[in-house]
Design a protein around this motif. Structure first.
Motif, PDB file in Angstrom:
ATOM      1  N   GLN B  21       0.839  -1.184   0.000  1.00  0.00           N
ATOM      2  CA  GLN B  21       0.000   0.000   0.000  1.00  0.00           C
ATOM      3  C   GLN B  21       0.878   1.238   0.000  1.00  0.00           C
ATOM      4  OE1 GLN B  21      -2.482   0.179   3.396  1.00  0.00           O
ATOM      5  NE2 GLN B  21      -3.971   1.447   2.364  1.00  0.00           N
ATOM      6  N   GLY B  44      -6.322   7.561   7.410  1.00  0.00           N
ATOM      7  CA  GLY B  44      -5.594   6.766   6.421  1.00  0.00           C
ATOM      8  C   GLY B  44      -4.995   7.580   5.297  1.00  0.00           C
ATOM      9  N   LYS B  47      -0.955  10.784   7.263  1.00  0.00           N
ATOM     10  CA  LYS B  47      -0.388  11.795   8.162  1.00  0.00           C
ATOM     11  C   LYS B  47       0.636  11.181   9.123  1.00  0.00           C
ATOM     12  CE  LYS B  47      -4.439  12.773   9.802  1.00  0.00           C
ATOM     13  NZ  LYS B  47      -5.352  11.820   9.331  1.00  0.00           N
ATOM     14  N   SER B  48       0.238  10.124   9.830  1.00  0.00           N
ATOM     15  CA  SER B  48       1.154   9.516  10.798  1.00  0.00           C
ATOM     16  C   SER B  48       2.408   8.987  10.110  1.00  0.00           C
ATOM     17  CB  SER B  48       0.468   8.364  11.532  1.00  0.00           C
ATOM     18  OG  SER B  48      -0.638   8.843  12.236  1.00  0.00           O
ATOM     19  N   THR B  49       2.215   8.438   8.914  1.00  0.00           N
ATOM     20  CA  THR B  49       3.354   7.920   8.169  1.00  0.00           C
ATOM     21  C   THR B  49       4.352   9.037   7.895  1.00  0.00           C
ATOM     22  OG1 THR B  49       1.827   6.387   7.140  1.00  0.00           O
ATOM     23  CG2 THR B  49       3.983   6.622   6.119  1.00  0.00           C
TER      24      THR B  49
HETATM   25  N1  LIG Z   1       2.083  -0.425  10.113  1.00  0.00           N
HETATM   26  C1  LIG Z   1       1.385  -0.422   8.971  1.00  0.00           C
HETATM   27  N2  LIG Z   1       1.408  -1.496   8.155  1.00  0.00           N
HETATM   28  C2  LIG Z   1       0.726  -1.483   6.991  1.00  0.00           C
HETATM   29  N3  LIG Z   1      -0.006  -0.454   6.554  1.00  0.00           N
HETATM   30  C3  LIG Z   1      -0.074   0.644   7.332  1.00  0.00           C
HETATM   31  C4  LIG Z   1       0.620   0.713   8.584  1.00  0.00           C
HETATM   32  N4  LIG Z   1       0.390   1.918   9.135  1.00  0.00           N
HETATM   33  C5  LIG Z   1      -0.417   2.560   8.282  1.00  0.00           C
HETATM   34  N5  LIG Z   1      -0.700   1.804   7.203  1.00  0.00           N
HETATM   35  C6  LIG Z   1      -1.529   2.206   6.043  1.00  0.00           C
HETATM   36  O1  LIG Z   1      -0.990   3.376   5.474  1.00  0.00           O
HETATM   37  C7  LIG Z   1      -1.995   4.332   5.209  1.00  0.00           C
HETATM   38  C8  LIG Z   1      -1.689   5.626   5.929  1.00  0.00           C
HETATM   39  O2  LIG Z   1      -1.736   5.415   7.331  1.00  0.00           O
HETATM   40  P1  LIG Z   1      -1.461   6.545   8.393  1.00  0.00           P
HETATM   41  O3  LIG Z   1      -1.372   5.899   9.722  1.00  0.00           O
HETATM   42  O4  LIG Z   1      -0.305   7.358   7.945  1.00  0.00           O
HETATM   43  O5  LIG Z   1      -2.799   7.402   8.280  1.00  0.00           O
HETATM   44  P2  LIG Z   1      -3.246   8.662   9.117  1.00  0.00           P
HETATM   45  O6  LIG Z   1      -3.438   9.746   8.128  1.00  0.00           O
HETATM   46  O7  LIG Z   1      -2.328   8.913  10.236  1.00  0.00           O
HETATM   47  O8  LIG Z   1      -4.667   8.215   9.652  1.00  0.00           O
HETATM   48  P3  LIG Z   1      -5.360   8.524  11.067  1.00  0.00           P
HETATM   49  O9  LIG Z   1      -5.975   9.858  10.918  1.00  0.00           O
HETATM   50  O10 LIG Z   1      -6.393   7.470  11.169  1.00  0.00           O
HETATM   51  O11 LIG Z   1      -4.314   8.445  12.127  1.00  0.00           O
HETATM   52  C9  LIG Z   1      -3.296   3.709   5.683  1.00  0.00           C
HETATM   53  O12 LIG Z   1      -4.017   3.315   4.551  1.00  0.00           O
HETATM   54  C10 LIG Z   1      -2.912   2.531   6.505  1.00  0.00           C
HETATM   55  O13 LIG Z   1      -3.789   1.463   6.276  1.00  0.00           O
END
Ligand SMILES: Nc1ncnc2c1ncn2[C@@H]1O[C@H](COP(=O)(O)OP(=O)(O)OP(=O)(O)O)[C@@H](O)[C@H]1O
Ligand SMILES: [Mg+2]
Lengths: 273, 318
Positions: B21, B44, B47-49
């Motif tokens: 992904q 998703g 952001k956290s990534t």
């Molecule tokens: N450890 C992981 N392993 C596999 N896929 C992941 C992992 N962490 C996040 N993802 C995927 O990567 C994408 C981005 O995730 P992320 O955590 O960055 O989203 P986010 O914007 O922080 O969401 P939220 O607002 O829910 O915290 C998502 O589609 C998620 O399913």
């Protein structure tokens, strides 16, 4: 978690994916029997063809199927070498110092390779690749349910396995999150002596255990709130039903097994000893 | 000057499996020094990534992340031939330069997590020490500071985040959720990072808890002049505390600008599952009814003063 998938389940919707997990367990066993029935070149060719057909039917990329062979690569190599150099036969091909290579040895090595690869690939296709671990546990529980008459707690074991399987990815994810959080506070897991490295695990293990126990208590409470009392009189969410396809697949594979047995009569080429 | 810069950053999870992904897709973004930048986007959107890449916890599959112009994931060859460090030591002899560059870069990597302090989503789960005080001092201790300095920093951070000193000897596991969150925040602030990155710092807190957390973040920025990045789902918080807003959508940066520029795109925002602050919407409705309000109303305070100025002047004849 990066690169982390529980077991080897490869999501899909092929004919094999849709079979009943109980049928797939039986098919897996039949497949194992099939590989051990083969004795001659002709039956091994058929076995190899069967493996290929199953691989195509399962629609799992070849690359991913071959990856399952990686752990047994060493065993494959070792058994072939043993077979090549240790088999005594009549037709000496090659001789050097204490090494004698007979034609029979080469055949044996080839057959062992085909046998082990087919064994792993076929059981993989029937069990780990196309069935989720949870479905597999469910199927196993149902297959073993006659043992309940002997007061063996089949349901409880299955429930334990199911819960454990369910929480492995959760815990793995949590471990990664906590590790990242502590690395952000300056913990270094990969440098320093043994003592320092072990010490650096404390900031991970404590939060991990705390949350695992909390989760366990929550889960126990949630189950109790829903009046869970073990398997007695419990109905299921996903009731397993054999479909026509399941019986056809099992009968077909049984037929193929019998066919392989008789295919051993064609004794051209080599045969296993 | 840009404090942090992402250039064409792509990040993928579970590469080579059926679950692969793309969590960040060719993201280019600059974070201005000394500003509070808000990052918003639906669940998703990556952001956290992105936050994880800012302090070197993980590295992108493609693209570069720079802190003060230094690449966080430079390989040796690049370092020795074309990096900003190379320019700095240009007039040294070749072997001396190599040594200087490598040792400075190793230092840079080591101090990265202290310079860019990351408060992860739900940071309360990272508490582990016997007492609150020890937990807050865990980061500073890893920095190798002196006892006194650690004590001083812990006290300062606790003051900023509103952790009172009579909690210091308590076990962090005996605190309430909001208190734990503040302790976790203090634990990162005590490292005095130049860039403070907060992933959903106020998620799951009550209104007062939210305000407390955000005002301690603003206080921290004002006291230290640090750069702050806040990830949040709440447009209200973005409007109230952030100088700049970045909108993420499907692993890409969809919009970027000050709040006025971003909130002007109501239609686009709602197609991404986001909303403008309710008070802005209310002001808009009032304006449609003929109330002469100024157009930049994003917080309740701004609305109050705008309404007061309208009714204060010509209130009698309305
Ligand atoms: N450890 C992981 N392993 C596999 N896929 C992941 C992992 N962490 C996040 N993802 C995927 O990567 C994408 C981005 O995730 P992320 O955590 O960055 O989203 P986010 O914007 O922080 O969401 P939220 O607002 O829910 O915290 C998502 O589609 C998620 O399913
Ligand atoms: Mg997130």
């Amino acid at each position: 978690m990066k690169g982390f998938t529980l077991g080897q389940y490869y999501p899909g919707n092929s004919f094999i994916h849709r079979l009943d997990p109980r049928a797939k367990i039986i098919l897996g066993i039949l497949a194992i029997v099939c590989t051990f029935l083969c004795k001659t070149l002709f039956s091994f060719i058929l076995l190899f063809a069967l493996t290929l057909i199953l691989a195509i039917l399962s629609r799992i990329p070849l690359k991913i199927l071959l990856r399952s062979l990686r752990p047994v690569l060493f065993i494959l190599l070792f058994t072939s070498l043993v077979n090549i150099f240790m088999t005594k036969g009549e037709n000496l091909l090659f001789e050097y110092w204490i090494f004698h290579v007979y034609e029979e040895g080469l055949w044996n090595a080839l057959f062992m390779i085909v046998r082990i690869t087919s064994l792993i690939v076929m059981t993989g296709i029937f069990l780990t690749y196309t069935t989720t671990p949870i479905a597999l546990t469910d199927g196993l529980e149902q297959l073993l349910s006659p043992l309940k008459k002997l007061h063996i707690p089949v349901h409880d074991f299955a429930m334990m396995i199911t819960i454990a399987l369910r929480f492995i990815p959760t815990l793995a994810e949590e471990t990664e999150r906590i590790m990242n959080a502590q690395r952000a506070r300056g913990v270094n897991f990969s440098s320093g002596g043994l003592f320092k490295r072990v010490r650096s695990l404390i900031p991970i293990l404590i939060p991990l255990f705390v949350s695992a126990f909390n989760r366990a208590f929550d889960l126990a409470n949630a189950m109790e709130c829903r009046c869970y009392h073990g398997g007695e009189g419990r109905t299921r969410l996903n009731v397993l039903h054999y479909k026509a396809a399941d019986f056809i697949a099992m009968i077909l594979l049984l037929g193929i097994g019998i066919g392989l047995f008789f295919a051993n009569r064609f004794t051209f080429g080599g045969m296993i000893r | 000057m840009d404090k942090l810069r992402l250039e064409n950053v792509t990040y993928r999870y579970d590469v080579g499996t059926a679950f692969e992904q793309t969590a960040l897709d060719d993201v280019t973004l600059s974070i201005e020094e000394g500003k509070i930048t808000g990052i918003i986007g639906h669940t998703g959107s990556g952001k956290s990534t992105m936050m994880k890449l800012l302090n070197g916890l993980d590295h992108p599959a493609e693209g570069k992340v720079y802190l003060d112009g230094v690449d966080l994931n430079a390989d040796k060859k690049e370092l020795l031939s074309s990096s900003s460090l190379f320019e700095k030591y240009q007039n040294l002899s070749k072997s001396a330069r190599k040594k200087a560059i490598l040792s400075e870069y190793a230092d840079f990597k080591k101090n990265l997590c202290f310079r860019v302090g990351l408060v992860m989503q739900y940071p309360e789960y990272q508490l582990f020490e016997e007492t609150v005080e020890k937990d807050i001092s865990f980061g500073p201790k890893n920095m190798g500071l002196s006892e006194e300095e650690i004590k001083k920093r812990v006290r300062e951070a606790a003051m900023l985040t509103g952790v009172s000193e009579d909690l210091f000897e308590k076990s962090p596991f005996d605190l309430s959720g909001g208190q734990k969150r503040r302790v976790a925040l203090a634990g990162v602030m005590a490292m005095k990072p130049e860039v403070l990155v907060l992933d959903e710092p106020a998620a799951g807190l009550d209104p007062r808890g939210r305000n407390n957390i955000f005002s301690s973040i603003v206080d921290y920025r004002n006291q230290t002049g640090s750069t702050v990045i806040i990830v949040s789902h709440s447009m209200e918080d973005m409007a109230k505390y952030c100088d700049r807003v970045v909108v993420m959508n499907h692993a890409r940066v969809a919009m970027e600008g000050d709040r006025k520029e971003v909130f002007a795109h109501v239609g686009e925002l709602s197609s991404m599952g986001l909303d403008i602050p309710e008070i802005t919407r209310l002001a808009e409705l009032l304006r449609e009814r003929g109330l002469p309000l100024t157009d930049a109303i994003y917080t309740v305070e701004e609305a109050t003063s705008a309404l007061l100025s309208v009714f204060g002047k010509g209130g009698a004849d309305r």
